[in-house]
Motif scaffolding. Structure first.
Motif, mmCIF file in Angstrom:
data_model
loop_
_atom_site.group_PDB
_atom_site.id
_atom_site.type_symbol
_atom_site.label_atom_id
_atom_site.label_comp_id
_atom_site.label_asym_id
_atom_site.label_seq_id
_atom_site.Cartn_x
_atom_site.Cartn_y
_atom_site.Cartn_z
ATOM 1 N N SER A 1 80.551 -11.982 45.055
ATOM 2 C CA SER A 1 81.788 -12.589 44.596
ATOM 3 C C SER A 1 81.897 -14.037 45.062
ATOM 4 C CB SER A 1 82.983 -11.780 45.116
ATOM 5 O OG SER A 1 84.201 -12.316 44.646
ATOM 6 N N THR B 1 88.497 -15.444 38.705
ATOM 7 C CA THR B 1 88.532 -14.237 37.871
ATOM 8 C C THR B 1 87.139 -13.651 37.701
ATOM 9 O OG1 THR B 1 90.444 -15.085 36.654
ATOM 10 C CG2 THR B 1 89.178 -13.308 35.621
ATOM 11 N N LEU C 1 85.797 -10.045 39.182
ATOM 12 C CA LEU C 1 85.222 -9.021 38.302
ATOM 13 C C LEU C 1 83.789 -8.692 38.697
ATOM 14 C CD1 LEU C 1 86.597 -10.161 34.821
ATOM 15 C CD2 LEU C 1 87.345 -8.207 36.200
ATOM 16 N N SER C 2 83.036 -9.692 39.126
ATOM 17 C CA SER C 2 81.639 -9.440 39.502
ATOM 18 C C SER C 2 81.546 -8.497 40.695
ATOM 19 C CB SER C 2 80.928 -10.763 39.811
ATOM 20 O OG SER C 2 81.478 -11.368 40.966
ATOM 21 N N LEU D 1 82.740 -4.903 39.529
ATOM 22 C CA LEU D 1 81.742 -4.240 38.687
ATOM 23 C C LEU D 1 80.554 -3.764 39.509
ATOM 24 C CD1 LEU D 1 81.768 -6.549 35.520
ATOM 25 C CD2 LEU D 1 82.572 -4.186 35.678
#
Length: 215
Positions: free
Chosen positions: A90, A101, A105-106, A109
């Motif tokens: 991240s 953002t 999300l990384s 996920l």
């Protein structure tokens, strides 16, 4: 650090930890420990392992002093390494893209994606996580050097690369390709000058790589 950044990283870390625990909780229900008990025996009591896995038994020995051959201790350690990997990814994505953002999300996920039969081999998974953490920090240090030309970050990347060659000799050579790609895509210079600078910056990594494998 701005207050908004503090809130972002607090939320990011807490969410990543929760998602990773839930993901690994699912894996633990499928985890029979048998595979890792065999692996741990081979690492600690099975004698010398062939190159490039010879370093595993040496590197894992301090962990063996803590957990012995109990795979549950290794399971907890791997979960911790996986969370660190998610947070490191991240931070890396945030530095490269500038988007919180995308960074958020990384990590989420990756934290949610740790499923599959291979994940049942916790010892191997932990080693892979450690390799990826080293990779991300090395690339991050090198990219910071490309942006602000502070040699300290270049030498940090060089030292981490050297350590990685010792710990992960069968994978660390790929760093050179990633470092070259970073130079080619980030430096904003005319093509000829671009290639010269990239070759100059990558040369020490290549020399260290050759010395390691030759000697």
């Amino acid at each position: 650090m701005h207050r908004s950044s503090i809130y972002f990283w607090f939320l990011n870390i807490i969410t990543t930890v929760i998602v990773a625990i839930l993901s690994y909780g699912f894996i633990k229900n499928l985890y029979f420990f048998n595979e890792d008990q065999v692996n741990l025996y081979l690492y600690y009591a099975g004698g010398a392992r062939p190159w490039p896995h010879h370093i595993l038994s040496q590197s894992l020995y301090p962990i063996h002093l803590l957990f012995g051959s109990n795979p549950e201790g290794h399971f907890i350690l791997v979960l911790f390494l996986y969370i660190i990997l998610c947070i490191t990814l991240s931070f890396f994505v945030w530095k490269i893209t500038g988007s919180k953002t995308v960074a958020f999300l990384s990590s989420i996920l990756l934290a949610a994606g740790g499923t599959g039969s291979q994940m049942l081999f916790m010892v191997e998974t932990g080693w892979n996580s450690l390799y990826l953490i080293f990779s991300l920090i090395t690339l991050l240090s090198y990219n910071v050097y490309l942006h602000n030309h502070r040699l300290a970050y270049y030498f940090i990347a060089l030292v981490l690369f050297s350590i990685s060659l010792y710990l992960f000799p069968y994978r660390a050579f790929s760093f050179i390709a990633l470092i070259l790609a970073s130079s080619l895509f980030i430096i904003n210079k005319p093509l000829k000058s671009h290639l010269i600078v990239s070759a100059r910056d990558c040369a020490p990594f290549l020399v260290i790589h050759l010395i390691f494998y030759l000697f």
